[in-house]
Design a protein around this motif. Structure first.
Motif, PDB file in Angstrom:
ATOM      1  N   ILE A 108      -0.446  -3.590   4.062  1.00  0.00           N
ATOM      2  CA  ILE A 108      -0.538  -2.464   3.126  1.00  0.00           C
ATOM      3  C   ILE A 108      -1.182  -1.262   3.814  1.00  0.00           C
ATOM      4  N   PHE A 109      -2.226  -1.514   4.608  1.00  0.00           N
ATOM      5  CA  PHE A 109      -2.902  -0.428   5.327  1.00  0.00           C
ATOM      6  C   PHE A 109      -1.913   0.354   6.191  1.00  0.00           C
ATOM      7  N   PHE A 110      -1.141  -0.367   7.019  1.00  0.00           N
ATOM      8  CA  PHE A 110      -0.207   0.310   7.919  1.00  0.00           C
ATOM      9  C   PHE A 110       0.968   0.939   7.169  1.00  0.00           C
ATOM     10  N   THR A 111       1.367   0.369   6.055  1.00  0.00           N
ATOM     11  CA  THR A 111       2.427   0.971   5.233  1.00  0.00           C
ATOM     12  C   THR A 111       1.956   2.313   4.680  1.00  0.00           C
ATOM     13  N   ILE A 112       0.741   2.328   4.137  1.00  0.00           N
ATOM     14  CA  ILE A 112       0.190   3.575   3.593  1.00  0.00           C
ATOM     15  C   ILE A 112      -0.033   4.583   4.708  1.00  0.00           C
TER      16      ILE A 112
END
Length: 90
Positions: A5-9
């Motif tokens: 989720i961190f890298f997607t955001i």
């Protein structure tokens, strides 16, 4: 922390910010030889952090009143409307 989720955001926000008015304004400020590049970097970074914090706060508040599914629909319609408006004015 959920790194997926961190890298997607991160990727979504990074791509959205590339070449926008904020980046152009920051580049303009950085061209002034009398202004410290660190000052420009710190001020622009602080502004983006505050703007992101407002977005997170607003999303958190809205999620207490509106179903997450509908928030996704509203966001999608909003992005489509912005895209259509941009294409229309191009």
């Amino acid at each position: 922390m959920d790194w997926k989720i961190f890298f997607t955001i991160f990727a979504s926000v990074f791509v959205a910010e590339l070449g926008d008015k904020t980046q152009l304004a920051t580049m303009l400020f950085a061209t002034d030889k009398a202004v410290s590049k660190y000052t420009v970097f710190l001020a622009a970074s602080a502004a983006l952090i505050v703007a992101s914090a407002i977005g997170v706060l607003a999303g958190s508040l809205l999620s207490g009143y509106i179903n997450e599914k509908y928030l996704h629909y509203i966001a999608g319609v909003g992005f489509i409307a912005i895209g259509a408006f941009t294409l229309y004015n191009a």
